[in-house]
Write an enzyme that holds these catalytic residues in place. Structure first.
Site, mmCIF file in Angstrom:
data_model
loop_
_atom_site.group_PDB
_atom_site.id
_atom_site.type_symbol
_atom_site.label_atom_id
_atom_site.label_comp_id
_atom_site.label_asym_id
_atom_site.label_seq_id
_atom_site.Cartn_x
_atom_site.Cartn_y
_atom_site.Cartn_z
ATOM 1 N N LEU A 80 -6.280 8.776 3.288
ATOM 2 C CA LEU A 80 -6.690 7.455 3.796
ATOM 3 C C LEU A 80 -8.020 7.545 4.551
ATOM 4 O O LEU A 80 -8.323 6.691 5.390
ATOM 5 C CB LEU A 80 -5.622 6.860 4.736
ATOM 6 C CG LEU A 80 -4.177 6.858 4.255
ATOM 7 C CD1 LEU A 80 -3.261 6.229 5.316
ATOM 8 C CD2 LEU A 80 -4.019 6.118 2.942
ATOM 9 N N LYS A 132 0.837 -1.201 0.000
ATOM 10 C CA LYS A 132 0.000 0.000 0.000
ATOM 11 C C LYS A 132 0.874 1.253 0.000
ATOM 12 O O LYS A 132 1.945 1.277 0.599
ATOM 13 C CB LYS A 132 -0.903 -0.045 1.238
ATOM 14 C CG LYS A 132 -1.967 1.025 1.321
ATOM 15 C CD LYS A 132 -2.819 0.792 2.551
ATOM 16 C CE LYS A 132 -3.903 1.844 2.727
ATOM 17 N NZ LYS A 132 -4.751 1.575 3.913
ATOM 18 N N ILE A 173 -7.848 0.665 9.853
ATOM 19 C CA ILE A 173 -8.209 1.366 11.077
ATOM 20 C C ILE A 173 -9.721 1.499 11.234
ATOM 21 O O ILE A 173 -10.216 1.973 12.240
ATOM 22 C CB ILE A 173 -7.540 2.759 11.144
ATOM 23 C CG1 ILE A 173 -7.572 3.317 12.574
ATOM 24 C CG2 ILE A 173 -8.194 3.725 10.166
ATOM 25 C CD1 ILE A 173 -6.752 4.565 12.776
ATOM 26 N N GLY A 174 -10.460 1.065 10.224
ATOM 27 C CA GLY A 174 -11.920 1.103 10.319
ATOM 28 C C GLY A 174 -12.569 0.151 9.332
ATOM 29 O O GLY A 174 -13.766 0.222 9.071
ATOM 30 N N GLY A 175 -11.724 -0.737 8.773
ATOM 31 C CA GLY A 175 -12.201 -1.652 7.745
ATOM 32 C C GLY A 175 -11.415 -1.510 6.456
ATOM 33 O O GLY A 175 -11.801 -2.051 5.415
ATOM 34 N N SER A 176 -10.283 -0.816 6.499
ATOM 35 C CA SER A 176 -9.554 -0.439 5.285
ATOM 36 C C SER A 176 -8.886 -1.590 4.564
ATOM 37 O O SER A 176 -8.478 -1.442 3.413
ATOM 38 C CB SER A 176 -8.505 0.623 5.617
ATOM 39 O OG SER A 176 -9.120 1.826 5.988
ATOM 40 N N SER A 235 -9.419 1.902 2.646
ATOM 41 C CA SER A 235 -8.414 2.707 1.971
ATOM 42 C C SER A 235 -7.353 1.874 1.245
ATOM 43 O O SER A 235 -6.586 2.406 0.461
ATOM 44 C CB SER A 235 -7.730 3.636 2.984
ATOM 45 O OG SER A 235 -7.037 2.901 3.974
ATOM 46 N N SER A 236 -7.317 0.562 1.502
ATOM 47 C CA SER A 236 -6.349 -0.294 0.795
ATOM 48 C C SER A 236 -6.935 -0.741 -0.549
ATOM 49 O O SER A 236 -6.818 -1.905 -0.949
ATOM 50 C CB SER A 236 -5.989 -1.513 1.660
ATOM 51 O OG SER A 236 -5.565 -1.138 2.940
#
Length: 564
Positions: free
Chosen positions: A199, A150, A246-249, A225-226
């Site tokens: 991100l 990433k 960090i939240g589902g990325s 974000s990934s």
């Protein structure tokens, strides 16, 4: 006469002052406009330079691949990228495949995928030079395996843009810990992948490199974000990659693109060299984790990372090697589950994917029992002291349902996502007061659970809806707050029947965000749908073992090739 002259003099002075003020105002406007124009030009030139660097790297990679093909006439590279990671590593180690052929095969495929999906930010041409010393890492678990990383993971000499302008032209001075460790394990990082701006979204687009699209449907987002990682792997341009969550990325783009993704317990894998735009967050911390076509590849990557090299390079990481025995255990599991988290009603395909998986696990002999989702969220809605600073935010939970609907309609022009604001600010601010994490763990242990099965957000959205539906992250961000290891496994695809049922979808509240969710997921026939597998903190190997079981019972190996 003197009075008349004085009046004329005052009039003339007023005119002069008026003229002067007008001139100053016009001059200021012109100056500000000019400075803005200059700033805009500077920004555009900076973006153009970044894009030119990327394009030059892509062209150099294309030339390198072409030269390799010319030196090796008759060598067919295409079958290499179809091999699962387990077979690929075996053939490289046996000598039937050479690392240089594997690298050029994946570089060639990545270039093809990037032309279609726009998923790359940088080609790491140092990878070709790394081949000259690859034999010194023959004993490494990932010997000769090309990997993608990433954008925000540091690689010496290359930017970690995080999708924002201020991080351009600031190349990393050293490799991140994870890159260093994987290189020592014989892996060859060869490409960096795209991310959303800052991100901070789960759609993958930024002003520097543009939008990355979904490999299964070019009219859908790949997630974030990934997102660049998921798109590249889902499109076949990489066999193994690293993302951050960090939240589902990791999990959202993996779900949207039909691959597997794993978020380890935070700090199980070193974060040194992983960049972000928001530093110092303590309540919800990020995790670096692997993304791949199948669960076994995720486990192999975790085995490679959890080694003495990482523990030495970053002594803040607990020295816990990968527990292979726990991962390979075949005992029947006690599986908890919930079907609806109380905030977002699953889409028809989400619900069916979950139900089918649950049924298959029961048929395989596992014990499956309800885990009350209210135990996950009741601590947020009620109980425990409420700080005065958030009283106004938490108060609407006590409103009758019809009042909530009215508020949603009234506040639509003001607040983009009311439930997100209430849910997540309250979670963050009340964590310590209500001992939220320990209450969930206590309920888990009382039920004697091994693991937890729950729905995963999907299918992939239409463009521009991610920023409007941040409350949908309730299915993923919860496990960042709890710091539970969690992964996603694709289990099915959207059917025409699933699509038809969207017409009857009302959601948990019937509000504007439930209606937006329907619009976001429409047109998803054929897209992959996943489930989430969860375990307690530091039980990462058990979580992966559960993911492998889900993958097996659903007959879903090589998921990205079957769904896309």
């Amino acid at each position: 006469y003197e009075s008349s002259n004085a009046g004329q003099l005052m009039t003339d002075m007023n005119r002069e002052w008026t003229s002067l003020v007008a001139t100053l105002i016009c001059g200021t406007v012109v100056t500000v406009t000019f400075l803005k124009w200059l700033g805009h030009q500077k920004v555009q030139k900076k973006i153009q330079r970044a894009r030119a660097r990327r394009d030059a790297g892509l062209s150099q990679a294309q030339q390198t691949v072409q030269e390799f093909k010319e030196k090796n006439p008759g060598l067919d590279l295409s079958p290499i990228v179809d091999l699962p990671l387990a077979k690929l590593t075996k053939q490289i180690r046996a000598g039937s495949l050479q690392p240089d052929a594997v690298l050029h095969a994946y570089m060639d495929k990545a270039l093809e995928v990037n032309r279609k999906l726009n998923c790359s930010t940088d080609v790491l041409m140092e990878s070709v030079k790394q081949l000259s010393e690859i034999e010194s890492h023959r004993d490494g678990l990932l010997y000769g395996v090309p990997i993608s990383i990433k954008d925000n993971i540091a690689y010496k000499g290359h930017d970690c843009t995080c999708g924002v302008l201020c991080k351009l032209d600031d190349p990393a001075v050293m490799d991140s810990v994870v890159v260093t460790v994987l290189k020592r394990q014989g892996a060859i990082p060869f490409i960096k992948t795209n991310v959303p701006q800052g991100l901070l979204n789960y759609e993958c687009s930024n002003p520097i490199y543009g939008m990355t699209v979904n490999p299964c449907n070019l009219q859908k987002t790949c997630g974030g974000s990934s997102g660049g990682e998921a798109a590249l792997i889902g499109g076949g341009g990489s066999i193994l990659g690293l993302g951050t969550d960090i939240g589902g990325s990791i999990r959202i783009p993996a779900s949207f693109c039909g691959i597997c993704g794993f978020k380890p317990t935070s700090n199980r894998i070193s974060l040194r060299g992983a960049n972000s735009c928001v530093k110092g967050i303590k309540s919800v911390t990020s995790s670096i984790g692997p993304m791949a076509r199948d669960v076994e590849s995720l486990a192999l990557c975790m085995r490679a990372l959890l080694c003495e090299d990482m523990f030495t390079l970053d002594p803040t990481v607990p020295p816990l090697p990968f527990n292979q025995q726990l991962y390979e255990n075949t005992d029947r599991l006690r599986i908890g589950y919930y079907e609806n988290d109380g905030y977002l009603q699953p889409s028809p395909s989400m619900a069916r994917a979950f139900q089918e998986t649950k049924k298959l696990l029961e048929q395989a002999g596992h014990t499956v029992s309800t885990f009350n989702e209210n135990e996950l969220n009741s601590c947020i809605k009620s109980g425990g002291p409420v700080d005065p600073s958030v009283q106004s935010q938490i108060m609407p939970y006590s409103f009758p349902r019809f009042v909530k609907k009215i508020l949603c309609i009234i506040l639509k022009p003001i607040v983009s996502d009311l439930y997100c604001l209430y849910i997540f600010i309250v979670i963050y601010t009340l964590t310590e007061e209500i001992n939220y994490i320990h209450q969930v763990i206590a309920e888990w242990k009382e039920l004697e659970l091994d693991v937890l099965l729950c729905p995963m957000l999907g299918p992939a959205y239409n463009f521009s809806y991610c920023g409007k539906l941040t409350s949908a992250l309730s299915y993923t961000i919860l496990y960042n707050l709890l710091n539970f290891p969690v992964g996603t496994v694709p289990v099915t695809t959207v059917t025409a029947e699933d699509e038809a049922k969207l017409s009857h979808y009302r959601g948990n509240f019937g509000d504007i965000w439930d209606k937006l969710f329907v619009k976001a997921v429409r047109g998803g026939v054929g897209l992959p749908v996943a489930v989430q597998c969860v375990s307690l903190p530091w039980q990462d190997e058990l979580c992966l073992r559960f993911m492998r079981e889900v993958e097996n019972v659903c007959a879903y190996n090589k998921s990205s090739n079957k769904t896309c």
